[in-house]
Design an enzyme around this catalytic site. Sequence first.
Site, short mmCIF file in Angstrom:
data_model
loop_
_atom_site.label_atom_id
_atom_site.label_comp_id
_atom_site.label_asym_id
_atom_site.label_seq_id
_atom_site.Cartn_x
_atom_site.Cartn_y
_atom_site.Cartn_z
N GLU A 307 -13.91 -0.72 22.30
CA GLU A 307 -15.11 0.00 21.86
C GLU A 307 -14.99 1.52 21.95
O GLU A 307 -15.93 2.20 22.34
CB GLU A 307 -16.32 -0.46 22.71
CG GLU A 307 -16.58 -1.95 22.61
CD GLU A 307 -17.69 -2.43 23.56
OE1 GLU A 307 -18.47 -3.27 23.14
OE2 GLU A 307 -17.75 -1.95 24.72
C1 TNX Z 1 -18.60 -5.43 25.42
S1 TNX Z 1 -16.23 -6.98 25.61
C2 TNX Z 1 -17.79 -4.77 26.30
C3 TNX Z 1 -18.34 -4.34 27.58
C4 TNX Z 1 -19.77 -4.76 27.76
C5 TNX Z 1 -19.96 -6.14 27.18
C6 TNX Z 1 -21.31 -6.72 27.41
C7 TNX Z 1 -15.62 -5.60 25.90
C8 TNX Z 1 -14.19 -5.51 25.90
N1 TNX Z 1 -16.45 -4.58 26.12
O1 TNX Z 1 -18.21 -2.96 27.69
O2 TNX Z 1 -20.07 -4.76 29.12
O3 TNX Z 1 -19.73 -6.04 25.81
O4 TNX Z 1 -22.30 -5.99 26.80
#
Ligand code: TNX
Length: 522
Positions: A307
């Site tokens: 992300e």
């Molecule tokens: C996505 S899954 C994320 C996390 C959040 C999660 C829950 C991933 C690799 N990153 O930063 O905590 O969703 O909202």
Amino acid sequence: MRASIIPTPTELQVNASAAPFVLSVSSRILATDAAASVAGHLAGILRPSTGYPLPVLSPLDGHVAGPADIAFHLDLTDELELGAEGYRLETSAAGATITAATAAGLFYGIQSLRHLFPADIEKRSVQSAPWQATAASIIDRPRFAWRGAMLDVARNFFDVPAVTRFIDEIVLFKINVLHLHLTDDQGWRVSIAGRPELTGIGAASAVGGGPGGYYTEEDYARIVAYASERFVTVVPEIDVPGHTNAALSAYPELNADGTAREPYTGIDVGFSSLDVDADATWQFLDDVFRSVAAQTPGPYLHIGGDESHSTPPDQYPVFLARATALVAAHGKVPIAWHEAGRSSDLAPGTIGQYWSYVTPQNNAAELAASFVDQGGSLILSPADVAYLDITYDETTPIGQAWAGGPTSVRAAYEWEPADILPGVADERILGVEAPLWTETVASAADIDYLVFPRLAAVAEIAWSAPAGTPARNWAEFSDRLEAWYPRFLELGIGAFREGEPYPAGRSGVSGGVSRVPGSDLA
Ligand code: TNX
């Protein structure tokens, strides 16, 4: 009597009509020196509830196992049959024996033996006998080498006792990797030599304005040692280049404008990034990776990479290539979330962690395959079945509701790792991991409620036979799970149970937190 072992063993014969193994006040545990610490661990489990002395004695001193004794056999010649983590367990009126090629195998044998005794065995005060273990004959070895659980200690901080408690819980199901998500926008939780503000300013925040906190080097060493005594490898994650607001708040020079960011206590993602071009970034990462590598005995260092929506798209692959090379230079195998597959220049052997869905969204399957094309392998954490922070149903008061959720226990059980990425050879799948993100999780009780029993379901996928074989059977699994509830109770694990309300008096952050399903899936 029946056997309710989770994960279900490779071969299990329950001799329900035969006389059981019975522990008595004269029972002993027989083990040679190499097996003595595992034997001592078993004694530590059995002594409080039985009140028996259960001395650990060596057969080399002339002690011969009798019908009330538990005998450990550590025998390298068994590696062919049992592998590095397998074991054989026999319980009958003639005694109990656990055989393995390694101490880890013996440890897994202990977990299965525990499951054969009545749930009262888990109590921490003396209970009345009889202590019977169902007569059984078991040969067992795991399907996957990587059987992980992830705990996010960045969104909310969990202290050393909470983490060691979590380790005690996950090893019940033969989990052997603890991935600690140590840094994120809301907090930095691990001390780094020469960078005091990371655990000064950077650690003083948490989601919702909670107190935060961090592990001193000594704390972290205690976690790692506690895990290692239980055959669990700790995998530290330093999430970069995104998810870095805590670092950006601690060190102004990490920001292009030279101004420290404000601490962040919300739950948005994707707004922060390290500056890929800046020398300050790479000096920082060199300090961080050196320190974390030095504190971590295990072979892995996870660098996140998920992300990173605020990192310029053309710079993101450049960053991942350089960051994975830096981790390798510090002697660790890099791991990154699947987005890092956008780089075609990852350090050799970089492991990818897949977190899209059972049906890959967007180009996630290609990104995962990119790791394999570059010589790496994959850990599978499909968010719609393996994410432990997703609500169970509409009534779950904590947890999040994205990722195709709610995610029932059944959904967490009914998926097949080999079917997710059709182009990827089975031997490139290292295993399976279930992450607990903690935006809505504020206490050990909250952890228990979201993790159990879904982690038991994922553990069975990681250890036991694949989908399509008789061993993978939801109806049968749910019977075994049902039989597990008294054990959860005795262990003090406040597991979710279908149809039962969330226990009153819990301190969870109240629910309703949700994101657009799949909105962040690369
Ligand atoms: C996505 S899954 C994320 C996390 C959040 C999660 C829950 C991933 C690799 N990153 O930063 O905590 O969703 O909202």
